[in-house]
Design a protein around this motif. Structure first.
Motif, mmCIF file in Angstrom:
data_model
loop_
_atom_site.group_PDB
_atom_site.id
_atom_site.type_symbol
_atom_site.label_atom_id
_atom_site.label_comp_id
_atom_site.label_asym_id
_atom_site.label_seq_id
_atom_site.Cartn_x
_atom_site.Cartn_y
_atom_site.Cartn_z
ATOM 1 N N THR A 90 -29.994 45.695 -12.200
ATOM 2 C CA THR A 90 -29.114 45.916 -13.352
ATOM 3 C C THR A 90 -29.885 46.087 -14.654
ATOM 4 O O THR A 90 -29.292 46.124 -15.715
ATOM 5 C CB THR A 90 -28.139 44.732 -13.511
ATOM 6 N N LEU A 91 -31.192 46.179 -14.561
ATOM 7 C CA LEU A 91 -32.028 46.278 -15.758
ATOM 8 C C LEU A 91 -31.628 47.450 -16.644
ATOM 9 O O LEU A 91 -31.598 47.340 -17.861
ATOM 10 C CB LEU A 91 -33.492 46.433 -15.336
ATOM 11 N N SER A 92 -31.269 48.563 -16.015
ATOM 12 C CA SER A 92 -30.995 49.773 -16.778
ATOM 13 C C SER A 92 -29.827 49.612 -17.735
ATOM 14 O O SER A 92 -29.763 50.286 -18.757
ATOM 15 C CB SER A 92 -30.725 50.945 -15.821
ATOM 16 N N ASN A 93 -28.899 48.720 -17.425
ATOM 17 C CA ASN A 93 -27.741 48.546 -18.297
ATOM 18 C C ASN A 93 -28.119 47.964 -19.662
ATOM 19 O O ASN A 93 -27.368 48.087 -20.612
ATOM 20 C CB ASN A 93 -26.715 47.622 -17.627
ATOM 21 N N HIS A 94 -29.255 47.301 -19.739
ATOM 22 C CA HIS A 94 -29.672 46.667 -20.983
ATOM 23 C C HIS A 94 -30.775 47.457 -21.693
ATOM 24 O O HIS A 94 -31.069 47.200 -22.850
ATOM 25 C CB HIS A 94 -30.175 45.257 -20.671
ATOM 26 N N ALA A 95 -31.363 48.415 -20.982
ATOM 27 C CA ALA A 95 -32.552 49.092 -21.497
ATOM 28 C C ALA A 95 -32.274 49.870 -22.773
ATOM 29 O O ALA A 95 -33.088 49.860 -23.707
ATOM 30 C CB ALA A 95 -33.130 50.021 -20.431
ATOM 31 N N LEU A 96 -31.133 50.547 -22.838
ATOM 32 C CA LEU A 96 -30.841 51.363 -24.022
ATOM 33 C C LEU A 96 -30.757 50.497 -25.267
ATOM 34 O O LEU A 96 -31.270 50.866 -26.331
ATOM 35 C CB LEU A 96 -29.545 52.144 -23.822
ATOM 36 N N ASN A 97 -30.137 49.326 -25.153
ATOM 37 C CA ASN A 97 -30.069 48.416 -26.298
ATOM 38 C C ASN A 97 -31.462 47.930 -26.692
ATOM 39 O O ASN A 97 -31.775 47.767 -27.870
ATOM 40 C CB ASN A 97 -29.173 47.221 -25.981
ATOM 41 N N SER A 98 -32.312 47.680 -25.691
ATOM 42 C CA SER A 98 -33.679 47.233 -25.977
ATOM 43 C C SER A 98 -34.461 48.316 -26.709
ATOM 44 O O SER A 98 -35.208 48.032 -27.649
ATOM 45 C CB SER A 98 -34.398 46.852 -24.684
ATOM 46 N N PHE A 99 -34.288 49.561 -26.286
ATOM 47 C CA PHE A 99 -34.954 50.667 -26.973
ATOM 48 C C PHE A 99 -34.459 50.790 -28.419
ATOM 49 O O PHE A 99 -35.239 51.077 -29.322
ATOM 50 C CB PHE A 99 -34.724 51.983 -26.226
ATOM 51 N N LYS A 100 -33.164 50.567 -28.628
ATOM 52 C CA LYS A 100 -32.629 50.619 -29.991
ATOM 53 C C LYS A 100 -33.259 49.534 -30.864
ATOM 54 O O LYS A 100 -33.648 49.785 -32.012
ATOM 55 C CB LYS A 100 -31.107 50.432 -29.975
ATOM 56 N N LEU A 101 -33.342 48.315 -30.325
ATOM 57 C CA LEU A 101 -33.941 47.219 -31.091
ATOM 58 C C LEU A 101 -35.411 47.498 -31.375
ATOM 59 O O LEU A 101 -35.916 47.186 -32.455
ATOM 60 C CB LEU A 101 -33.789 45.901 -30.329
ATOM 61 N N ALA A 102 -36.107 48.072 -30.392
ATOM 62 C CA ALA A 102 -37.512 48.429 -30.606
ATOM 63 C C ALA A 102 -37.642 49.430 -31.742
ATOM 64 O O ALA A 102 -38.552 49.326 -32.580
ATOM 65 C CB ALA A 102 -38.101 49.006 -29.315
ATOM 66 N N MET A 103 -36.719 50.384 -31.793
ATOM 67 C CA MET A 103 -36.754 51.384 -32.864
ATOM 68 C C MET A 103 -36.460 50.747 -34.221
ATOM 69 O O MET A 103 -37.185 50.983 -35.193
ATOM 70 C CB MET A 103 -35.730 52.478 -32.571
ATOM 71 N N ILE A 104 -35.413 49.938 -34.290
ATOM 72 C CA ILE A 104 -35.026 49.307 -35.552
ATOM 73 C C ILE A 104 -36.140 48.438 -36.105
ATOM 74 O O ILE A 104 -36.423 48.414 -37.313
ATOM 75 C CB ILE A 104 -33.749 48.461 -35.360
ATOM 76 N N ASN A 105 -36.828 47.717 -35.214
ATOM 77 C CA ASN A 105 -37.871 46.777 -35.634
ATOM 78 C C ASN A 105 -39.270 47.388 -35.646
ATOM 79 O O ASN A 105 -40.250 46.671 -35.898
ATOM 80 C CB ASN A 105 -37.885 45.565 -34.698
ATOM 81 N N PHE A 106 -39.378 48.678 -35.333
ATOM 82 C CA PHE A 106 -40.704 49.303 -35.181
ATOM 83 C C PHE A 106 -41.550 48.452 -34.227
ATOM 84 O O PHE A 106 -42.723 48.176 -34.481
ATOM 85 C CB PHE A 106 -41.413 49.438 -36.535
ATOM 86 N N ASP A 107 -40.938 48.082 -33.102
ATOM 87 C CA ASP A 107 -41.539 47.133 -32.161
ATOM 88 C C ASP A 107 -42.096 47.882 -30.951
ATOM 89 O O ASP A 107 -41.403 48.139 -29.964
ATOM 90 C CB ASP A 107 -40.484 46.107 -31.725
ATOM 91 N N ARG A 108 -43.363 48.251 -31.032
ATOM 92 C CA ARG A 108 -44.004 48.995 -29.950
ATOM 93 C C ARG A 108 -44.061 48.184 -28.666
ATOM 94 O O ARG A 108 -43.899 48.722 -27.560
ATOM 95 C CB ARG A 108 -45.416 49.404 -30.372
ATOM 96 N N GLN A 109 -44.284 46.887 -28.785
ATOM 97 C CA GLN A 109 -44.402 46.049 -27.590
ATOM 98 C C GLN A 109 -43.082 45.975 -26.826
ATOM 99 O O GLN A 109 -43.065 46.057 -25.595
ATOM 100 C CB GLN A 109 -44.855 44.635 -27.975
#
Length: 299
Positions: A90-109
């Motif tokens: 079920t990882l894929s269901n959360h991945a898009l939100n994680s990518f959004k947070l990475a973008m908002i925070n400039f979080d490469r890791q």
């Protein structure tokens, strides 16, 4: 200087989560799930923690949790439950939100961690079409509404292109198996957005084709030069900036006269505006494709 965005309007929350502002207000009033701050001018804004909490709540509701039940949970347990239910399946269901947070925070890791976790069960092609394409489409809308800045869009685009480059380089360690035709990939003068072309290059190499990637802003004369080095060439280009059908038609006519002027040379054209061109009127040797995914699946 702190470059991270740490205050969001309710419209920002709606844009990023997909939950309507009215629903967020109801949840806030009825269940107290978020605690807005107020600016000096008494405007309600929300913290990064509120955004993260809302995205986690979105994940829980997608798995059948009722908002009334979520509201009763201690705040610190919500991300714990989210992590528990996000198994590999079920990882894929959360991945898009994680990518959004990475973008908002400039979080490469966070971007890398999310991408690498997906990579354990999906190919780059699947990740690109299932996650990166929707993310980039949504990013464009978020930029237009002022939720994010152009810097956010450039940041996430660069990270995606880096992953495409890494995956392409890994494939290039294996010699091509289909060498009867060479695919030459380029962008015309004035075109600078390479991501789509990079994905096409990856897909061609993945199934064993020989490719030559010459990049962006290439004059037509350079294409005629390449014909001195290879036989049976298929040129591949991507039109993103140019969407005027008259100018596209003129450009294709020029290419037909100067480049695609023998039986061994072909041209594949991708990009916006192509879907409105009547394929029946295209010169012989030139084909248009409205979907990279459709093209890749047909290879």
């Amino acid at each position: 200087m702190n470059i991270l965005k740490n205050a969001f309007t309710i419209k920002d929350l709606e844009n990023l989560s997909g939950i309507k502002a009215h629903t967020i207000r109801v949840w806030e009033k009825r269940y107290g799930i978020l605690e807005p701050m107020r600016t000096e001018s008494n405007i309600r804004v929300y913290s990064m923690q509120s955004l993260q909490k809302l995205l986690n709540i979105c994940t829980l509701t997608s798995y059948g949790y009722k908002i009334s039940a979520i509201a009763k949970l201690p705040e610190e347990t919500i991300p714990v439950i989210v992590r528990e239910i996000l198994s590999r399946k079920t990882l894929s269901n959360h991945a898009l939100n994680s990518f959004k947070l990475a973008m908002i925070n400039f979080d490469r890791q966070l971007f890398s961690t999310t991408y690498n976790n997906l990579l354990t069960e999906k190919s780059l092609s699947e990740i690109f079409f299932e996650f990166f394409v929707p993310l980039l489409r949504e990013t464009g809308m978020l930029w237009q509404t002022g939720t994010i800045t152009p810097a956010h869009e450039h940041f996430i685009s660069c990270l995606i292109k880096q992953q495409i480059s890494v995956s392409t380089e890994a494939l290039q360690n294996t010699p091509p198996t289909k060498t009867d035709r060479t695919f030459v990939l380029y962008l015309p003068e004035g075109e600078i957005h390479e991501m789509g072309l990079m994905v096409i290059n990856y897909e061609l190499i993945r199934i064993g084709h020989q490719t030559v990637y010459i990049g962006a802003n290439i004059p037509t004369a350079n294409l005629t030069d390449i014909k001195n080095y290879f036989a049976n060439i298929t040129f591949v280009t991507y039109l993103t900036v140019e969407t005027n059908l008259n100018r596209i038609g003129q450009y294709l006519s020029t290419l037909k006269t100067e480049v695609v002027n023998d039986t061994q040379t072909q041209l594949y054209v991708f990009g916006k505006g192509i879907s409105f061109i009547n394929k029946d009127t295209l010169p012989k040797g030139i084909e248009t494709f409205t979907s990279i995914r459709g093209f890749a699946e047909g290879l």
